[in-house]
Design a protein around this motif. Structure first.
Motif, mmCIF file in Angstrom:
data_model
loop_
_atom_site.group_PDB
_atom_site.id
_atom_site.type_symbol
_atom_site.label_atom_id
_atom_site.label_comp_id
_atom_site.label_asym_id
_atom_site.label_seq_id
_atom_site.Cartn_x
_atom_site.Cartn_y
_atom_site.Cartn_z
ATOM 1 N N ASP A 123 0.825 -1.216 0.000
ATOM 2 C CA ASP A 123 0.000 0.000 0.000
ATOM 3 C C ASP A 123 0.855 1.260 0.000
ATOM 4 O O ASP A 123 0.541 2.246 -0.664
ATOM 5 C CB ASP A 123 -0.926 0.006 1.222
ATOM 6 N N ILE A 124 1.918 1.206 0.782
ATOM 7 C CA ILE A 124 2.779 2.393 0.879
ATOM 8 C C ILE A 124 3.503 2.627 -0.443
ATOM 9 O O ILE A 124 3.600 3.766 -0.912
ATOM 10 C CB ILE A 124 3.805 2.226 2.030
ATOM 11 N N VAL A 125 3.981 1.541 -1.024
ATOM 12 C CA VAL A 125 4.672 1.673 -2.315
ATOM 13 C C VAL A 125 3.739 2.325 -3.331
ATOM 14 O O VAL A 125 4.138 3.216 -4.090
ATOM 15 C CB VAL A 125 5.148 0.290 -2.813
ATOM 16 N N GLU A 126 2.472 1.928 -3.279
ATOM 17 C CA GLU A 126 1.493 2.500 -4.213
ATOM 18 C C GLU A 126 1.256 3.980 -3.896
ATOM 19 O O GLU A 126 1.183 4.819 -4.787
ATOM 20 C CB GLU A 126 0.186 1.713 -4.117
ATOM 21 N N ILE A 143 10.872 8.279 -0.276
ATOM 22 C CA ILE A 143 10.721 7.327 0.829
ATOM 23 C C ILE A 143 11.167 7.959 2.144
ATOM 24 O O ILE A 143 10.512 7.820 3.179
ATOM 25 C CB ILE A 143 11.518 6.040 0.529
ATOM 26 N N TYR A 144 12.265 8.669 2.094
ATOM 27 C CA TYR A 144 12.775 9.380 3.276
ATOM 28 C C TYR A 144 11.700 10.340 3.802
ATOM 29 O O TYR A 144 11.389 10.359 4.993
ATOM 30 C CB TYR A 144 14.039 10.116 2.850
ATOM 31 N N ASP A 145 11.114 11.091 2.880
ATOM 32 C CA ASP A 145 10.080 12.056 3.289
ATOM 33 C C ASP A 145 8.862 11.343 3.871
ATOM 34 O O ASP A 145 8.284 11.787 4.865
ATOM 35 C CB ASP A 145 9.652 12.912 2.082
ATOM 36 N N TYR A 146 8.479 10.239 3.246
ATOM 37 C CA TYR A 146 7.315 9.494 3.741
ATOM 38 C C TYR A 146 7.553 9.032 5.181
ATOM 39 O O TYR A 146 6.686 9.154 6.050
ATOM 40 C CB TYR A 146 7.027 8.288 2.841
ATOM 41 N N PHE A 197 6.282 -2.084 12.818
ATOM 42 C CA PHE A 197 6.477 -0.626 12.753
ATOM 43 C C PHE A 197 5.408 0.025 11.876
ATOM 44 O O PHE A 197 4.880 1.093 12.201
ATOM 45 C CB PHE A 197 7.881 -0.345 12.209
ATOM 46 N N LEU A 198 5.084 -0.642 10.778
ATOM 47 C CA LEU A 198 4.052 -0.096 9.893
ATOM 48 C C LEU A 198 2.704 -0.053 10.610
ATOM 49 O O LEU A 198 1.885 0.831 10.359
ATOM 50 C CB LEU A 198 3.934 -0.944 8.621
ATOM 51 N N SER A 221 12.056 -2.058 -2.345
ATOM 52 C CA SER A 221 10.795 -2.381 -3.035
ATOM 53 C C SER A 221 10.598 -1.556 -4.293
ATOM 54 O O SER A 221 9.858 -1.956 -5.186
ATOM 55 C CB SER A 221 9.596 -2.136 -2.111
ATOM 56 N N VAL A 222 11.216 -0.370 -4.337
ATOM 57 C CA VAL A 222 11.054 0.472 -5.530
ATOM 58 C C VAL A 222 12.362 0.542 -6.323
ATOM 59 O O VAL A 222 12.596 1.489 -7.075
ATOM 60 C CB VAL A 222 10.557 1.886 -5.170
ATOM 61 N N GLY A 223 13.224 -0.470 -6.112
ATOM 62 C CA GLY A 223 14.418 -0.584 -6.950
ATOM 63 C C GLY A 223 15.593 0.268 -6.536
ATOM 64 O O GLY A 223 16.491 0.523 -7.343
ATOM 65 N N VAL A 224 15.592 0.722 -5.289
ATOM 66 C CA VAL A 224 16.731 1.506 -4.802
ATOM 67 C C VAL A 224 17.568 0.613 -3.875
ATOM 68 O O VAL A 224 17.096 0.224 -2.809
ATOM 69 C CB VAL A 224 16.258 2.753 -4.013
#
Lengths: 393, 100
Positions: free
Chosen positions: A148-151, A167-170, A192-193, A213-216
């Motif tokens: 869900d977060i990735v989306e 991601i850092y900002d999120y 944690f989530l 998860s987003v390729g980093v």
């Protein structure tokens, strides 16, 4: 597996040799810290124990820190510094073969540490190098929890630096620090989530899981904070942060946990100018008040520990061997002032001495690396055999 | 790795003299051992000894250790690091003594 609790007294003394320049320096001359640390461990003799094996994270010099004047004293019988090959973590390995009274060790070193600042992050369109590929692996157990977060973050095919920034900002915007949590937290991402509160291990492990998860490519870094003032006990000062890999730049440090900690400790809002300054700083920088100890997850130490991989290697790790049956002993994880020790029940098997010329060779069987069964019996007594015993740790 | 080509060469060259090579990998991950096999083209058996069962039967405490067993099933030579030439010398000496 069972274990006996062993009482443990541990203390750390940290003495700054010279104080650092102010945090947040952006000049080409980065801030520096210089201090001396002593880690003292005292392990009361566990009843029935035959040996103790202790691994202490052993900091080494790199481009940002110099480790020197190392001293190790105590009543151990074996000592060595070993480096495991999966992640390159280095450990001071101590072994007590005859435990009489308390086992003690004092580990002292001096560190000169530089602030690490990576600025002018170019949003390269390139893919991560093949060297960074192992750092893209996501634990299958957390993939669903992250979906869900990735989306929601929706980084699509943005450049890697932009994805990492999102991601850092999120994480900074959506999670809180919970000072009641012992040590660094568990680093359990799904928990944690759910609870949305945690400590540095929770923040960094979630950053890493989301980034991957987003390729980093991303990895964790474990360390100890360097206090700005002399302190008697720094065993609460273990700290971890994260790094992501940016093409043409390399590993870039991020510490979302310290942004949230700064805001929380000072009662500041996330949009307060001081918090915003920290937020900008810790994306691409870490201050000089920390010693890097190691990295990686699911770590097999060297020499290898008996109870399987460690989730992470930041605190000293202890294993206790028992001479005889230790059933009835309690399996408990000790956690004292942030130092987590495990004392497994491990009955000792008498080991034979090295086989000698003229002795009958034992017959053995096993499995080859390709998964086939292998039995040496047909060869013994009919062929010459060259046995090469090898280990790379 | 010192033994990368050496063991394989010895394995091939002494095969017709009834000499067999077996590598026992203690506490090494399967992936690491697999890449050893791939890199060296080893055709001899490479065993995974994850729990050190085999090495403990021989009392191995240091790695690498080389053990040469005679046709009679008895240990003929025990050594640590054996570069290719030293391994050949040891095997040749044993074969010569046995009239092979």
């Amino acid at each position: 597996m069972q274990a006996l609790i062993v009482g443990l007294l541990a203390s750390c003394v940290w003495t700054p040799v010279s104080l650092a320049q102010s945090l947040g320096a952006r000049s080409p001359v980065t801030a520096k810290a210089h201090a001396k640390i002593t880690l003292s461990v005292e392990i009361p003799n566990p009843v029935g124990s035959k040996y103790l094996n202790l691994w202490i994270p052993y900091p080494v010099s790199d481009a940002y820190q110099t480790i020197e004047n190392v001293e190790v004293t105590g009543n151990f019988q074996r000592q060595g510094v070993y480096r495991e090959t999966d992640f390159g973590n280095t450990a001071l390995y101590l072994r007590w073969l005859q435990v009489q009274g308390n086992a003690t060790v004092n580990f002292t070193f001096e560190v000169k540490r530089h602030e690490r600042v990576v600025r002018d992050l170019v949003a390269s369109e390139k893919s991560p190098s093949i060297l960074a590929e192992p750092f893209l692996e996501v634990d299958p157990g957390v993939v669903l929890a992250l979906a869900d977060i990735v989306e929601a973050i929706d980084v699509g095919d943005k450049p890697i630096v932009d994805r990492a920034q999102a991601i850092y900002d999120y994480i900074v915007d959506n999670f809180e620090r919970d000072p009641r949590i012992v040590g660094c937290g568990t680093g359990n991402v799904p928990t944690f989530l759910n609870v949305r509160k945690g400590k540095c291990a929770d923040f960094s492990s979630t950053f890493i899981a989301l980034a991957r998860s987003v390729g980093v490519p991303a990895r964790e870094v474990y360390g100890l904070r360097i206090s700005k003032e002399a302190r008697e006990d720094i065993s609460d000062d273990y700290h971890c942060w994260a790094e992501f890999f940016a093409p043409e730049i390399g590993w870039v440090p991020v510490d979302p946990s310290d942004v949230v900690k700064f805001a929380s400790k000072n009662g500041l809002a996330l949009d307060d100018p001081q918090t915003l300054e920290k937020r900008e700083y810790y994306f691409g920088a870490v201050d000089e008040h920390r010693v890097r100890l190691g990295t990686g997850q699911e770590i097999l130490l060297a020499p290898v520990q008996l109870l399987g991989p460690l989730p992470y290697f930041m605190c000293p790790y202890l294993e206790v061997g028992y001479e005889s049956n230790c059933e009835g002993a309690d399996l408990k994880k000790m956690n004292l002032k942030g130092l987590t020790f495990t004392a497994p029940c491990h009955p000792i098997v008498e080991r034979r001495s090295l086989i000698g010329v003229g002795e009958e060779a034992p017959v053995f069987s096993g499995q080859t690396v390709s998964g086939e069964s292998f039995d040496v019996a047909p060869f013994i007594g009919s062929k010459y055999l060259i046995l090469s015993f090898f280990a790379t740790w | 790795m010192w033994e990368s080509g050496g063991l394989q060469k010895v394995s091939e060259e002494y095969a017709d003299r009834d000499v067999r090579v077996v590598r026992v990998s203690s506490n090494e991950k399967r992936e690491k051992v697999s890449s050893f096999v791939k890199d060296t083209g080893a055709t001899f058996p490479v065993l995974l000894d994850m729990d050190s069962t085999i090495s403990e039967q021989f009392g191995i405490k240091y790695f690498p250790t080389t053990v040469i067993i005679g046709k009679d099933g008895k240990v003929r030579h025990v050594a640590g690091l054996l570069p290719e030439e030293d391994l050949r010398t040891a095997v040749d000496a044993i074969l010569r003594r046995d009239g092979q």
